[in-house]
Structures are given as C-alpha cells and as structure tokens.
Scaffold this motif. Structure first.
Motif, PDB file in Angstrom:
ATOM      1  N   MET A   1       0.833  -1.194   0.000  1.00 40.39           N
ATOM      2  CA  MET A   1       0.000   0.000   0.000  1.00 40.39           C
ATOM      3  C   MET A   1       0.875   1.254   0.000  1.00 40.39           C
ATOM      4  N   HIS A   2       0.490   2.234  -0.785  1.00 40.66           N
ATOM      5  CA  HIS A   2       1.198   3.515  -0.788  1.00 40.66           C
ATOM      6  C   HIS A   2       0.249   4.619  -0.321  1.00 40.66           C
ATOM      7  N   VAL A   3       0.729   5.416   0.650  1.00 41.24           N
ATOM      8  CA  VAL A   3      -0.063   6.539   1.138  1.00 41.24           C
ATOM      9  C   VAL A   3       0.745   7.809   0.882  1.00 41.24           C
ATOM     10  N   ALA A   4       0.137   8.775   0.195  1.00 45.80           N
ATOM     11  CA  ALA A   4       0.823  10.030  -0.140  1.00 45.80           C
ATOM     12  C   ALA A   4       0.250  11.155   0.716  1.00 45.80           C
ATOM     13  N   ILE A   5       1.148  11.884   1.382  1.00 47.32           N
ATOM     14  CA  ILE A   5       0.701  13.033   2.184  1.00 47.32           C
ATOM     15  C   ILE A   5       1.468  14.271   1.732  1.00 47.32           C
ATOM     16  N   ASP A   6       0.743  15.228   1.189  1.00 51.66           N
ATOM     17  CA  ASP A   6       1.376  16.468   0.736  1.00 51.66           C
ATOM     18  C   ASP A   6       0.789  17.648   1.488  1.00 51.66           C
ATOM     19  N   GLY A   7       1.451  18.796   1.321  1.00 52.68           N
ATOM     20  CA  GLY A   7       0.938  20.017   1.932  1.00 52.68           C
ATOM     21  C   GLY A   7       2.076  20.974   2.211  1.00 52.68           C
ATOM     22  N   PRO A   8       1.733  22.212   2.604  1.00 53.17           N
ATOM     23  CA  PRO A   8       2.770  23.216   2.875  1.00 53.17           C
ATOM     24  C   PRO A   8       3.533  22.924   4.167  1.00 53.17           C
ATOM     25  N   SER A   9       4.627  23.668   4.382  1.00 51.70           N
ATOM     26  CA  SER A   9       5.443  23.470   5.595  1.00 51.70           C
ATOM     27  C   SER A   9       4.632  23.725   6.855  1.00 51.70           C
ATOM     28  N   GLY A  10       4.865  22.885   7.838  1.00 47.52           N
ATOM     29  CA  GLY A  10       4.257  23.115   9.148  1.00 47.52           C
ATOM     30  C   GLY A  10       2.805  22.694   9.258  1.00 47.52           C
ATOM     31  N   LYS A 139      -4.444   9.387  -0.897  1.00 40.70           N
ATOM     32  CA  LYS A 139      -3.731  10.660  -1.045  1.00 40.70           C
ATOM     33  C   LYS A 139      -4.399  11.709  -0.162  1.00 40.70           C
ATOM     34  N   PHE A 140      -3.568  12.367   0.634  1.00 48.45           N
ATOM     35  CA  PHE A 140      -4.103  13.419   1.497  1.00 48.45           C
ATOM     36  C   PHE A 140      -3.316  14.693   1.276  1.00 48.45           C
ATOM     37  N   CYS A 190      -2.542  20.501  -4.795  1.00 47.98           N
ATOM     38  CA  CYS A 190      -3.295  19.358  -4.296  1.00 47.98           C
ATOM     39  C   CYS A 190      -3.612  18.457  -5.482  1.00 47.98           C
ATOM     40  N   ALA A 191      -3.269  17.153  -5.396  1.00 48.82           N
ATOM     41  CA  ALA A 191      -3.589  16.231  -6.490  1.00 48.82           C
ATOM     42  C   ALA A 191      -5.112  16.199  -6.651  1.00 48.82           C
ATOM     43  N   GLN A 192      -5.557  16.002  -7.882  1.00 47.44           N
ATOM     44  CA  GLN A 192      -7.008  16.016  -8.150  1.00 47.44           C
ATOM     45  C   GLN A 192      -7.758  14.995  -7.317  1.00 47.44           C
ATOM     46  N   ASP A 193      -7.103  13.849  -7.061  1.00 46.53           N
ATOM     47  CA  ASP A 193      -7.781  12.777  -6.324  1.00 46.53           C
ATOM     48  C   ASP A 193      -7.358  12.723  -4.854  1.00 46.53           C
ATOM     49  N   ALA A 194      -6.785  13.836  -4.330  1.00 53.31           N
ATOM     50  CA  ALA A 194      -6.398  13.841  -2.904  1.00 53.31           C
ATOM     51  C   ALA A 194      -7.531  14.424  -2.059  1.00 53.31           C
ATOM     52  N   ILE A 195      -7.585  14.007  -0.814  1.00 52.83           N
ATOM     53  CA  ILE A 195      -8.570  14.570   0.115  1.00 52.83           C
ATOM     54  C   ILE A 195      -7.863  15.625   0.960  1.00 52.83           C
ATOM     55  N   THR A 196      -8.418  16.838   0.990  1.00 50.77           N
ATOM     56  CA  THR A 196      -7.815  17.919   1.780  1.00 50.77           C
ATOM     57  C   THR A 196      -8.322  17.876   3.211  1.00 50.77           C
ATOM     58  N   VAL A 197      -7.376  17.986   4.158  1.00 47.14           N
ATOM     59  CA  VAL A 197      -7.757  18.035   5.575  1.00 47.14           C
ATOM     60  C   VAL A 197      -7.109  19.279   6.177  1.00 47.14           C
ATOM     61  N   ASP A 198      -7.935  20.180   6.719  1.00 51.94           N
ATOM     62  CA  ASP A 198      -7.417  21.380   7.372  1.00 51.94           C
ATOM     63  C   ASP A 198      -7.159  21.041   8.837  1.00 51.94           C
ATOM     64  N   THR A 199      -5.891  21.138   9.247  1.00 52.34           N
ATOM     65  CA  THR A 199      -5.509  20.702  10.604  1.00 52.34           C
ATOM     66  C   THR A 199      -5.455  21.864  11.602  1.00 52.34           C
ATOM     67  N   SER A 200      -5.885  23.078  11.170  1.00 46.17           N
ATOM     68  CA  SER A 200      -5.742  24.253  12.046  1.00 46.17           C
ATOM     69  C   SER A 200      -6.327  24.037  13.439  1.00 46.17           C
ATOM     70  N   VAL A 208      -4.812  12.047  12.878  1.00 42.83           N
ATOM     71  CA  VAL A 208      -4.513  10.643  12.560  1.00 42.83           C
ATOM     72  C   VAL A 208      -5.822   9.843  12.514  1.00 42.83           C
ATOM     73  N   LEU A 209      -6.692  10.075  13.486  1.00 45.81           N
ATOM     74  CA  LEU A 209      -7.986   9.366  13.503  1.00 45.81           C
ATOM     75  C   LEU A 209      -8.809   9.697  12.266  1.00 45.81           C
ATOM     76  N   CYS A 210      -8.764  10.962  11.887  1.00 42.83           N
ATOM     77  CA  CYS A 210      -9.515  11.404  10.713  1.00 42.83           C
ATOM     78  C   CYS A 210      -8.996  10.688   9.456  1.00 42.83           C
ATOM     79  N   LEU A 211      -7.663  10.630   9.294  1.00 42.97           N
ATOM     80  CA  LEU A 211      -7.113   9.974   8.098  1.00 42.97           C
ATOM     81  C   LEU A 211      -7.428   8.474   8.104  1.00 42.97           C
ATOM     82  N   LEU A 212      -7.320   7.850   9.291  1.00 43.32           N
ATOM     83  CA  LEU A 212      -7.621   6.414   9.375  1.00 43.32           C
ATOM     84  C   LEU A 212      -9.087   6.164   8.981  1.00 43.32           C
ATOM     85  N   ALA A 213      -9.976   7.054   9.448  1.00 40.75           N
ATOM     86  CA  ALA A 213     -11.399   6.895   9.116  1.00 40.75           C
ATOM     87  C   ALA A 213     -11.586   7.049   7.595  1.00 40.75           C
ATOM     88  N   LEU A 214     -10.895   8.047   7.013  1.00 39.26           N
ATOM     89  CA  LEU A 214     -11.030   8.252   5.568  1.00 39.26           C
ATOM     90  C   LEU A 214     -10.483   7.059   4.775  1.00 39.26           C
TER      91      LEU A 214
END
Ligand code: DC
Length: 218
Positions: A1-10, A139-140, A190-200, A208-214
C-alpha cells in the motif's frame, strides 16, 4: 500500500505521516529530509542554490542514504548522519531553493520511487500524490492557517533548544510557501484525487484518527 501526504510546511505532515505509518505497520519516508540534505551540502559548498549546472556537478559526487533505526528515519549525506543538522531555518530555505531546480527534483524523485518500490510506505512531501506516487491508494493534502503553522514550527524549534523568533519563522514560512507553490517544476498543488484536511483546529491524534477513518481503517 502507498499513502501520499502532501501540503505546505508546518501543516503537521511529518508527525502525522510517522504516526500513521506506525499504526498501519508501514514504512515512513520523509522526502523533505532529502531536499534538505541536498540544500545543506550546496550551502556548505557555497554554491548558487538555484543554478542547475553546479548542482548537477555536486550531485554527481553525492551519496544520500536513508537508514532506519527502530521506526526512526536517519539521513546520511556522504556517509555522515545529518538528520539534526538539516533542521535549521537556514537549511529550510536552502532546501526550498534547490527544490526549484529540475535536475535536483529528477534525481530525488527517482530515488524516492526506487525506495517505494515493492514496499508499503507512507511518504510525505509536496509532490508525492502528483509526481512521486501518482497511483497511491490514498492521497491526502494537509493544510492549516499560516500563523498556526508558524506557531507549531516555532514551538518545535524552541523545544529543541534553538533560539528563534516567531516573526522570522512566519515570514520564512510565507516565503517558502510562495516559492514551493509557484516554481515551474512540480509545484505544491493538491492532487485532483487527494482529500484535503485542514488541521488548524485539530491536534495530532485527531488528524490521525480522521485519516484512518477516511482510509476505512478506524
Ligand atoms: O517538508 P520540508 O519542510 O522538510 O521540506 C523542505 C523543502 O523541500 C520544502 O520547502 C520544499 C522541498 N520539498 C519538495 O519540493 N518536494 C518534496 N517532496 C519535499 C520537500
């Protein structure tokens, strides 16, 4: 399984990717560390950080290795463990600068794809879902307000005993966001097929729970 996590610094990518990998029993790979190691060497050699030819020459005599100690990733540059030395604000800016150079990206992307081949990995970076692992099963795209991200980075560096100023961190982070998302080669998008999660508004466990649920693994 491959999981991709992208996003800006921090945005919390590395902490979350590491926790997710541990929960799922996958290998965690921090691709930012690889750009940082290249940035560190270029800085130490006094090279112009955005010029292709001197960087290509430098890479031809550079050995980068990712080694694992327990579930920790260490990065060796020409045989030396630079895992701590790459975590300074100066190296962050140098990493962002060298990452705009096409030849540097091609060199590192090939290495990252080879590392992922035949392995279950959680990889974090800026172009994992778009370029490195376009076929990743999950992809997140993690984001957060820039002031929240700067505060997190400030707390992290202070906890490590570094003398840092919040205003400098915020302006470096904005400069890096701009450079990373406007460069010509594989900009941060953001990849077209990625799910965006705002962690603010979320803590690490909640993300982590949110990503596991997704992923259907909660
Ligand atoms: O994730 P990080 O802050 O450690 O990354 C440092 C820099 O490296 C970042 O500003 C942009 C670059 N980078 C990149 O261009 N592509 C990646 N996959 C990872 C990092």
């Amino acid at each position: 399984m491959h999981v991709a996590i992208d996003g800006p610094s921090g945005a919390g990518k590395s902490t979350i990717a590491r926790a997710l990998a541990r929960k799922l029993g996958l290998v965690y790979l921090d691709t930012g560390a690889m750009y940082r190691a290249v940035g560190l060497k270029a800085l130490e050699q006094g090279l112009p950080l955005k010029e292709e030819a001197p960087l290509v020459e430098m890479l031809s005599r550079t050995r980068l290795e990712i080694v694992r100690r327990g579930d920790e990733q260490r990065i060796l540059l020409d045989g030396q463990d630079v895992s701590e030395r790459i975590r300074t604000p100066q190296v962050s800016m140098a990493a962002s600068a060298v990452s705009t150079v096409g030849a540097v990206r091609r060199w590192l992307v090939a290495m990252q794809q080879a590392l992922a081949e035949g392995q279950d990995v959680v990889m974090d970076g800026r172009d994992i879902g778009t370029k490195v692992l376009p076929d990743a099963e999950h992809k997140f795209f993690l984001t957060a307000d820039d002031e929240v991200r700067a505060r997190r980075r400030f707390d992290e560096l202070r906890a490590k005993g570094q003398e840092v100023c919040y205003e400098d961190i915020l302006s470096d982070l904005r400069a890096r966001d701009l450079q990373d998302s406007t460069r010509a080669e594989s900009p941060l998008v953001c990849a077209q097929d990625a799910i965006t999660v705002d962690t603010s508004e979320l803590n690490i466990d909640e993300v982590v729970l949110c990503l596991l649920a997704l992923m259907g693994r909660a």
